[in-house]
Write a protein that holds these residues in place. Structure first.
Motif, short mmCIF file in Angstrom:
data_model
loop_
_atom_site.label_atom_id
_atom_site.label_comp_id
_atom_site.label_asym_id
_atom_site.label_seq_id
_atom_site.Cartn_x
_atom_site.Cartn_y
_atom_site.Cartn_z
N LYS A 1 -0.46 11.33 53.86
CA LYS A 1 0.04 10.97 52.52
C LYS A 1 1.49 11.41 52.36
N HIS A 2 1.83 12.58 52.89
CA HIS A 2 3.24 13.01 52.87
C HIS A 2 4.12 12.02 53.64
N LEU A 3 3.63 11.58 54.80
CA LEU A 3 4.38 10.63 55.61
C LEU A 3 4.53 9.29 54.91
N SER A 4 3.51 8.89 54.15
CA SER A 4 3.58 7.63 53.42
C SER A 4 4.72 7.65 52.41
N ARG A 5 4.89 8.79 51.76
CA ARG A 5 6.01 8.93 50.82
C ARG A 5 7.34 8.99 51.56
N PHE A 6 7.36 9.69 52.69
CA PHE A 6 8.60 9.79 53.47
C PHE A 6 9.04 8.43 53.98
N ALA A 7 8.09 7.56 54.33
CA ALA A 7 8.42 6.26 54.90
C ALA A 7 9.26 5.41 53.97
N GLN A 8 9.15 5.65 52.67
CA GLN A 8 9.89 4.86 51.69
C GLN A 8 11.39 5.09 51.78
N SER A 9 11.80 6.21 52.39
CA SER A 9 13.23 6.52 52.51
C SER A 9 13.63 6.73 53.97
N ALA A 10 12.86 6.15 54.89
CA ALA A 10 13.09 6.39 56.31
C ALA A 10 13.94 5.30 56.96
N ALA B 1 15.39 2.08 58.68
CA ALA B 1 14.85 1.02 59.53
C ALA B 1 13.48 1.37 60.08
N ALA B 2 13.21 2.66 60.24
CA ALA B 2 11.92 3.08 60.78
C ALA B 2 10.82 3.06 59.72
N GLY B 3 11.20 2.91 58.44
CA GLY B 3 10.25 3.00 57.35
C GLY B 3 9.12 2.00 57.37
N PRO B 4 9.41 0.69 57.50
CA PRO B 4 8.31 -0.31 57.45
C PRO B 4 7.25 -0.09 58.51
N GLY B 5 7.68 0.14 59.75
CA GLY B 5 6.71 0.37 60.82
C GLY B 5 5.91 1.64 60.60
N LEU B 6 6.61 2.70 60.16
CA LEU B 6 5.93 3.96 59.89
C LEU B 6 4.91 3.79 58.77
N SER B 7 5.29 3.07 57.73
CA SER B 7 4.38 2.84 56.62
C SER B 7 3.12 2.11 57.06
N MET B 8 3.29 1.11 57.92
CA MET B 8 2.14 0.35 58.41
C MET B 8 1.22 1.24 59.25
N ASP B 9 1.81 2.06 60.12
CA ASP B 9 1.00 2.94 60.96
C ASP B 9 0.24 3.96 60.12
N VAL B 10 0.92 4.53 59.15
CA VAL B 10 0.29 5.56 58.31
C VAL B 10 -0.82 4.94 57.46
N ASN B 11 -0.56 3.79 56.85
CA ASN B 11 -1.58 3.14 56.03
C ASN B 11 -2.80 2.75 56.87
N GLY B 12 -2.54 2.30 58.11
CA GLY B 12 -3.65 1.98 59.00
C GLY B 12 -4.48 3.20 59.33
N ALA B 13 -3.81 4.35 59.53
CA ALA B 13 -4.53 5.60 59.82
C ALA B 13 -5.34 6.05 58.61
N LEU B 14 -4.78 5.88 57.41
CA LEU B 14 -5.51 6.26 56.20
C LEU B 14 -6.74 5.38 56.01
N ARG B 15 -6.61 4.09 56.29
CA ARG B 15 -7.76 3.19 56.19
C ARG B 15 -8.86 3.62 57.17
N LEU B 16 -8.45 4.01 58.36
CA LEU B 16 -9.42 4.45 59.36
C LEU B 16 -10.12 5.73 58.92
N HIS B 17 -9.38 6.64 58.29
CA HIS B 17 -9.98 7.86 57.75
C HIS B 17 -11.03 7.51 56.70
N ARG B 18 -10.67 6.58 55.80
CA ARG B 18 -11.61 6.20 54.74
C ARG B 18 -12.86 5.55 55.34
N LYS B 19 -12.67 4.72 56.36
CA LYS B 19 -13.80 4.06 57.00
C LYS B 19 -14.71 5.08 57.68
#
Length: 235
Positions: free
Chosen positions: A181-190, A192-210
């Motif tokens: 969740k910290h990384l998800s917030r960081f990705a918003q100001s990262a 060129a690396a932000g979009p990819g980081l956001s996708m990876d983090v959100n995918g990991a969070l979805r996997l945690h929820r699953k």
């Protein structure tokens, strides 16, 4: 050297000083070897001197001395000396076995290496190769992410362009939900690396929820033969 086609000869001819980019200790050991004295890395006071002597042997065409020094390094290598040595031998194909041994030492002690100032001297290519290796030994994936951010932060202007590719080697699903969740917030100001980081983090969070919904705490499979043979020794 002073009369042939070497750079030093050109310096003499133009009246300039002959500069050898090495410490006094390394040059002294180099001259001792040329004049028949036994030379080994143990006779030098510091690791820097040892590295410089190896570079001198390679630069001035003394393969026997270079091979002997490389062999001695192999026998006494640890993670600290591996970090110092790897950037200097990276482009020398004759030291490929030694470079591989250096990588293995860094893989085995990655958390300790991240705390060393010499970790910051690795090139993007060297760090990327290490991060790609599944046998990278860390207790928590957060340590790998810390290493990436520390390396980039040491020279942001030159290294930020490598951040996006280096982050692709992070096993985000192995990280805690709080850190994701910290990384998800960081990705918003990262940048060129932000979009990819956001996708990876959100995918990991979805996997945690699953996994939570399924009642499973098992990490996603990312196993190699090595990991299968040694249970628990995983990234």
């Amino acid at each position: 050297m002073l009369c042939g086609d070497f750079h030093e000869s050109q310096m003499v001819q133009t009246g300039g000083a002959v500069n050898i980019d090495a410490s006094g200790g390394a040059v002294a050991a180099f001259l001792d070897y040329i004049y028949g004295k036994e030379t080994c890395i143990e006779t030098l006071e510091t690791t820097d001197d040892q590295v410089e002597l190896l570079k001198l042997a390679s630069s001035y065409g003394l393969p026997n001395l270079a091979a002997r020094l490389a062999s001695e390094w192999q026998a006494s290598l640890d993670s600290a000396s591996a970090l110092k040595l790897l950037p200097h031998i990276w482009t020398h194909s004759e030291f490929s076995d030694l470079a591989d041994s250096c990588e293995q030492q860094i893989l085995d002690d990655f958390a300790l290496c991240v705390e060393s100032a010499d970790f910051l001297n690795l090139t993007a290519g060297q760090l990327g190769r290490i991060l790609q290796r599944n046998e990278l030994h860390v207790a928590r994936e957060e340590t790998v992410l810390q290493g990436v951010f520390k390396w980039v932060g040491a020279s942001k202007a030159e290294r930020t362009c490598h951040l996006e590719l280096l982050l692709q080697n992070i096993d985000f699903p192995s990280m805690s939900v709080a850190n994701l969740k910290h990384l998800s917030r960081f990705a918003q100001s990262a940048g060129a690396a932000g979009p990819g980081l956001s996708m990876d983090v959100n995918g990991a969070l979805r996997l945690h929820r699953k996994r939570q919904a399924d009642g499973s705490s098992e990490k996603p499979a990312k196993k190699t033969l090595f990991e299968a043979l040694v249970p628990g020794f995983r990234r």
